[in-house]
Motif scaffolding. Structure first.
Motif, mmCIF file in Angstrom:
data_model
loop_
_atom_site.group_PDB
_atom_site.id
_atom_site.type_symbol
_atom_site.label_atom_id
_atom_site.label_comp_id
_atom_site.label_asym_id
_atom_site.label_seq_id
_atom_site.Cartn_x
_atom_site.Cartn_y
_atom_site.Cartn_z
ATOM 1 N N PRO A 150 0.830 -1.212 0.000
ATOM 2 C CA PRO A 150 0.000 0.000 0.000
ATOM 3 C C PRO A 150 0.861 1.258 0.000
ATOM 4 N N SER A 151 0.218 2.391 -0.157
ATOM 5 C CA SER A 151 0.910 3.681 -0.086
ATOM 6 C C SER A 151 0.279 4.506 1.025
ATOM 7 N N CYS A 152 1.023 5.491 1.507
ATOM 8 C CA CYS A 152 0.533 6.396 2.539
ATOM 9 C C CYS A 152 0.057 7.689 1.880
ATOM 10 N N GLU A 153 -1.187 8.011 2.105
ATOM 11 C CA GLU A 153 -1.781 9.196 1.482
ATOM 12 C C GLU A 153 -2.047 10.263 2.534
ATOM 13 N N LEU A 154 -1.832 11.500 2.133
ATOM 14 C CA LEU A 154 -2.041 12.639 3.022
ATOM 15 C C LEU A 154 -3.508 12.713 3.454
ATOM 16 N N ILE A 155 -3.724 12.882 4.749
ATOM 17 C CA ILE A 155 -5.086 12.979 5.268
ATOM 18 C C ILE A 155 -5.709 14.309 4.868
ATOM 19 N N GLN A 156 -6.936 14.245 4.371
ATOM 20 C CA GLN A 156 -7.644 15.439 3.917
ATOM 21 C C GLN A 156 -8.813 15.753 4.838
ATOM 22 N N CYS A 157 -8.993 17.030 5.112
ATOM 23 C CA CYS A 157 -10.192 17.493 5.811
ATOM 24 C C CYS A 157 -11.181 18.058 4.784
ATOM 25 N N GLN A 158 -12.414 18.140 5.167
ATOM 26 C CA GLN A 158 -13.423 18.688 4.268
ATOM 27 C C GLN A 158 -13.074 20.133 3.903
ATOM 28 N N GLU A 159 -13.207 20.454 2.622
ATOM 29 C CA GLU A 159 -12.886 21.809 2.172
ATOM 30 C C GLU A 159 -13.870 22.803 2.774
ATOM 31 N N LEU A 160 -13.344 23.932 3.279
ATOM 32 C CA LEU A 160 -14.172 24.943 3.939
ATOM 33 C C LEU A 160 -14.474 26.097 2.977
ATOM 34 N N SER B 278 -15.628 28.265 18.692
ATOM 35 C CA SER B 278 -14.843 28.696 19.850
ATOM 36 C C SER B 278 -13.585 29.435 19.449
ATOM 37 N N SER B 279 -13.288 29.444 18.162
ATOM 38 C CA SER B 279 -12.058 30.096 17.711
ATOM 39 C C SER B 279 -12.250 30.615 16.296
ATOM 40 N N ASN B 280 -11.499 31.656 15.970
ATOM 41 C CA ASN B 280 -11.537 32.159 14.600
ATOM 42 C C ASN B 280 -10.508 31.454 13.716
ATOM 43 N N THR B 281 -9.762 30.497 14.322
ATOM 44 C CA THR B 281 -8.726 29.763 13.589
ATOM 45 C C THR B 281 -9.004 28.258 13.676
ATOM 46 N N LEU B 282 -9.106 27.613 12.521
ATOM 47 C CA LEU B 282 -9.351 26.165 12.456
ATOM 48 C C LEU B 282 -8.126 25.460 11.889
ATOM 49 N N GLN B 283 -7.828 24.310 12.444
ATOM 50 C CA GLN B 283 -6.692 23.525 11.950
ATOM 51 C C GLN B 283 -7.145 22.105 11.597
ATOM 52 N N CYS B 284 -6.651 21.575 10.482
ATOM 53 C CA CYS B 284 -6.957 20.193 10.053
ATOM 54 C C CYS B 284 -6.091 19.227 10.856
ATOM 55 N N GLU B 285 -6.747 18.317 11.594
ATOM 56 C CA GLU B 285 -6.029 17.385 12.461
ATOM 57 C C GLU B 285 -5.794 16.033 11.770
ATOM 58 N N ALA B 286 -4.998 15.184 12.428
ATOM 59 C CA ALA B 286 -4.657 13.866 11.865
ATOM 60 C C ALA B 286 -5.863 12.951 11.749
ATOM 61 N N SER B 287 -6.944 13.281 12.456
ATOM 62 C CA SER B 287 -8.164 12.480 12.380
ATOM 63 C C SER B 287 -8.937 12.724 11.089
ATOM 64 N N SER C 250 -10.447 15.672 10.593
ATOM 65 C CA SER C 250 -11.493 16.639 10.949
ATOM 66 C C SER C 250 -10.844 17.948 11.393
ATOM 67 N N TRP C 251 -11.585 19.042 11.200
ATOM 68 C CA TRP C 251 -11.118 20.328 11.714
ATOM 69 C C TRP C 251 -11.271 20.338 13.224
ATOM 70 N N ASN C 252 -10.417 21.096 13.904
ATOM 71 C CA ASN C 252 -10.397 21.056 15.365
ATOM 72 C C ASN C 252 -11.579 21.777 16.010
ATOM 73 N N ALA C 253 -12.375 22.481 15.221
ATOM 74 C CA ALA C 253 -13.562 23.175 15.744
ATOM 75 C C ALA C 253 -14.553 23.370 14.604
ATOM 76 N N SER C 254 -15.772 23.749 14.945
ATOM 77 C CA SER C 254 -16.771 23.991 13.908
ATOM 78 C C SER C 254 -16.464 25.302 13.188
ATOM 79 N N GLN C 255 -16.915 25.383 11.951
ATOM 80 C CA GLN C 255 -16.629 26.578 11.162
ATOM 81 C C GLN C 255 -17.491 27.749 11.634
#
Length: 315
Positions: free
Chosen positions: A239-249, A286-295, A297-302
């Motif tokens: 297999p190959s390792c693929e970069l984890i993607q979060c939903q586009e905001l 809760s924040s004006n800054t969102l980060q894409c995590e390894a899971s 998912s974004w770390n907070a709601s948009q």
């Protein structure tokens, strides 16, 4: 051939193993014949093929009552009692019209569940006949050449001269002692990942299982481990390792979004900062800054932008 009273034994020697036949000096019913064989030898003879049938007819002395062999009808299936295996087409040797289980059952009320062998009979020599188990005949026994360690990873099969090993899947060799191997060079570690193998029968041999894993922020495109299979091939391509993607905001209405994508758009470690046009404020997060995590998912709601309350004037 060696004659050993009170019974006879036929020994054919190959590589130091002895495949031997014995017969009783007296006659007995089928069950007593089997008990006698199990007490003194291995069991009643279990015939493997036509070669063995001809060998027995050639070497054994003629007996008027003929010989009991180790086959009985079990759950309506003719079965070798010593090996608990069903009679195969290769070993079948019924006399013409047999098995019939016919006239004796109707006339005498006894079922013909046992089998006799016509050794040196004038008509149909070496053929078999189903017979009433209570009749007295000569017991025909054997000693096994197969030992517990005869075949390491296979089934030991008795033969006239000795025995042979029928290897299980993935093994070969005279004693099925060797496992097939797969090419370890094909197990390349993926970019941003690694591979770890567990070996059961030797390095990169049959049933070796190789688990792949990825660095944080990456995931395998196929999660199953690779396994070394009998064709000497790995079960699948690595297999190959693929970069984890979060939903586009999407950018908020009446506002803007500025993103930093060090690895790829909307992917692991991407950061998006939200702001609103004049007269509007951010809510819903809760924040004006969102980060894409390894899971993935974004770390907070948009957040989204709403207008500020209108100031009223009093006259």
């Amino acid at each position: 051939m060696c004659l050993c009273p009170p019974s006879s034994v036929l020994c054919m020697w190959t590589r130091g193993d002895c495949w031997s036949y014995y017969y009783s000096d007296t006659t007995m019913n089928w069950q007593k014949a089997r008990d006698w064989c199990q007490k003194h030898y291995t069991d009643m003879v279990a015939i493997q093929n036509q070669e063995e049938i001809q060998h027995l007819n050639s070497w054994l002395p003629k007996k008027d009552t003929y010989y009991w062999i180790g086959i009985r009808k079990v759950n309506e299936i003719w079965t070798w009692v010593g090996t608990n295996k069903a009679l195969t087409a290769e070993a079948t040797n019924w006399a013409q019209g047999e098995p019939n289980n016919g006239k004796n059952e109707n006339r005498m009320g006894a079922i013909e569940d046992c089998v006799e062998m016509y050794i040196k009979r004038d008509a149909q020599p070496a053929k078999w006949n189903d017979e009433r188990c209570g009749k007295n005949k000569t017991a025909l026994c054997y000693t096994a050449a197969c030992k517990n360690d005869s075949c390491h990873h296979g089934e030991c099969v008795e033969t006239i001269n000795s025995h042979k090993c029928v290897c299980f899947e993935g093994f070969y060799g005279e004693k099925c002692e060797q496992a097939i191997t797969c090419n370890k060079e094909e197990l390349t570690a993926p970019d941003k990942g690694s591979v770890n193998c567990t070996h059961m029968y030797g390095d990169f041999s049959y049933n070796t299982s190789c688990e792949y894993s990825c660095e944080k922020g990456y995931q395998l495109n196929m999660s199953r481990p690779l396994r070394c299979t009998p064709p000497k091939k790995w079960s699948e391509q690595p297999p190959s390792c693929e970069l984890i993607q979060c939903q586009e905001l999407p950018p908020p209405e009446k506002g803007s979004m500025k993103c930093s994508d060090p690895l790829g758009p909307s992917s692991y470690q991407s950061t998006c900062v939200f702001s609103c046009d004049e007269g509007h404020v951010l809510i819903g997060s809760s924040s004006n800054t969102l980060q894409c995590e390894a899971s993935g998912s974004w770390n907070a709601s948009q957040p989204f932008c709403v207008g500020t309350p209108t100031h009223f004037r009093f006259y």
